[in-house]
Design a protein around this motif. Structure first.
Motif, mmCIF file in Angstrom:
data_model
loop_
_atom_site.group_PDB
_atom_site.id
_atom_site.type_symbol
_atom_site.label_atom_id
_atom_site.label_comp_id
_atom_site.label_asym_id
_atom_site.label_seq_id
_atom_site.Cartn_x
_atom_site.Cartn_y
_atom_site.Cartn_z
ATOM 1 N N PRO A 254 2.479 -9.626 7.304
ATOM 2 C CA PRO A 254 3.492 -10.616 7.695
ATOM 3 C C PRO A 254 4.847 -9.953 7.904
ATOM 4 O O PRO A 254 5.084 -8.814 7.485
ATOM 5 C CB PRO A 254 3.520 -11.575 6.502
ATOM 6 C CG PRO A 254 2.988 -10.787 5.348
ATOM 7 C CD PRO A 254 2.021 -9.794 5.920
ATOM 8 N N ASP A 255 5.756 -10.697 8.550
ATOM 9 C CA ASP A 255 7.110 -10.182 8.725
ATOM 10 C C ASP A 255 7.849 -10.244 7.388
ATOM 11 O O ASP A 255 7.297 -10.688 6.370
ATOM 12 C CB ASP A 255 7.853 -10.950 9.821
ATOM 13 C CG ASP A 255 7.971 -12.443 9.524
ATOM 14 O OD1 ASP A 255 7.818 -12.858 8.353
ATOM 15 O OD2 ASP A 255 8.208 -13.218 10.486
ATOM 16 N N GLU A 256 9.105 -9.793 7.383
ATOM 17 C CA GLU A 256 9.853 -9.703 6.116
ATOM 18 C C GLU A 256 9.977 -11.054 5.433
ATOM 19 O O GLU A 256 9.817 -11.163 4.212
ATOM 20 C CB GLU A 256 11.250 -9.123 6.392
ATOM 21 C CG GLU A 256 12.049 -8.876 5.119
ATOM 22 C CD GLU A 256 13.384 -8.201 5.408
ATOM 23 O OE1 GLU A 256 14.176 -8.045 4.451
ATOM 24 O OE2 GLU A 256 13.625 -7.830 6.575
ATOM 25 N N ARG A 257 10.247 -12.072 6.230
ATOM 26 C CA ARG A 257 10.364 -13.423 5.654
ATOM 27 C C ARG A 257 9.036 -13.854 5.038
ATOM 28 O O ARG A 257 8.997 -14.430 3.948
ATOM 29 C CB ARG A 257 10.797 -14.417 6.733
ATOM 30 C CG ARG A 257 10.915 -15.844 6.241
ATOM 31 C CD ARG A 257 11.335 -16.761 7.383
ATOM 32 N NE ARG A 257 11.368 -18.142 6.970
ATOM 33 C CZ ARG A 257 11.625 -19.160 7.788
ATOM 34 N NH1 ARG A 257 11.893 -18.932 9.071
ATOM 35 N NH2 ARG A 257 11.617 -20.409 7.341
#
Length: 201
Positions: A156-159
């Motif tokens: 997943p992305d950072e968020r």
């Protein structure tokens, strides 16, 4: 077990009856009792071993109509087979909503996540939605799915990472043992996939 060559010529209703008849020789009272103790609440439980159901599933074609019909039977073995026979590309969100609402055991949650939900195109979205619910079995499926995705290097992305860490760490403090175990596995999968992430859990 070898599938009847005329199986594909049967109506869906007839196919379901044929499948249910095939359970009888594999009845296992010990397994049935174990499943009841683990929360399987369907009106009928033949006690067929999961490994035997997986072998059965290999004998039948993937079919949305058959999978939906099996699920409606509300029989342990039928629902487990449904998760194996539903083509992922044909599992619409409205079907997912119904199946998740009707998932009533840890075994079915695990089978659904492993055999079907992790393979859906929109699996990451489902995983995050489920992790944020207050229903332990649904949270469990979310953590199982995200763990499988991480094991496939779908990061997943950072968020998304922050949200996963928050939800998993909250689950670690749950009174639900299987939920705590799934949370630990999810965080382990995350740190394995992203060694630069350092977590204390």
């Amino acid at each position: 077990m070898v599938m009847n060559q005329d199986f594909s010529k049967l109506t869906v209703e007839q196919q379901v009856r044929e499948i249910k008849r095939s359970f009888r020789p594999m009845m296992n009272g010990v397994v049935a009792q174990s499943m009841r103790e683990k929360g399987a609440t369907g009106p009928l439980n033949w006690g067929v071993r999961l490994v035997d159901l997986r072998l059965m599933a290999q004998q039948y074609p993937q079919s949305r109509s058959l999978a939906l019909a099996l699920w409606k039977e509300n029989v342990r073995e039928c629902r487990l087979l449904a998760t194996m026979l539903m083509p992922p590309e044909e599992m619409l969100p409205e079907f997912v909503d119904v199946w998740v609402e009707q998932t009533d055991s840890q075994e079915l949650a695990e089978a659904s996540a492993f055999h079907l939900y992790q393979h859906l195109q929109y699996a990451p979205l489902l995983a995050y939605q489920w992790m944020a619910t207050d229903r332990p079995l649904v949270q469990y499926m979310g953590l199982l799915v995200i763990t499988r995705l991480l094991r496939q290097s779908r990061i997943p992305d950072e968020r998304g990472i922050h949200e996963l860490v928050d939800q998993a760490q909250t689950a670690l403090h749950s009174d639900c043992l299987y939920l705590k175990k799934a949370a630990y596995q999810a965080l382990t999968a995350l740190t394995d996939a992203c060694p630069e992430i350092k977590l204390d859990f």
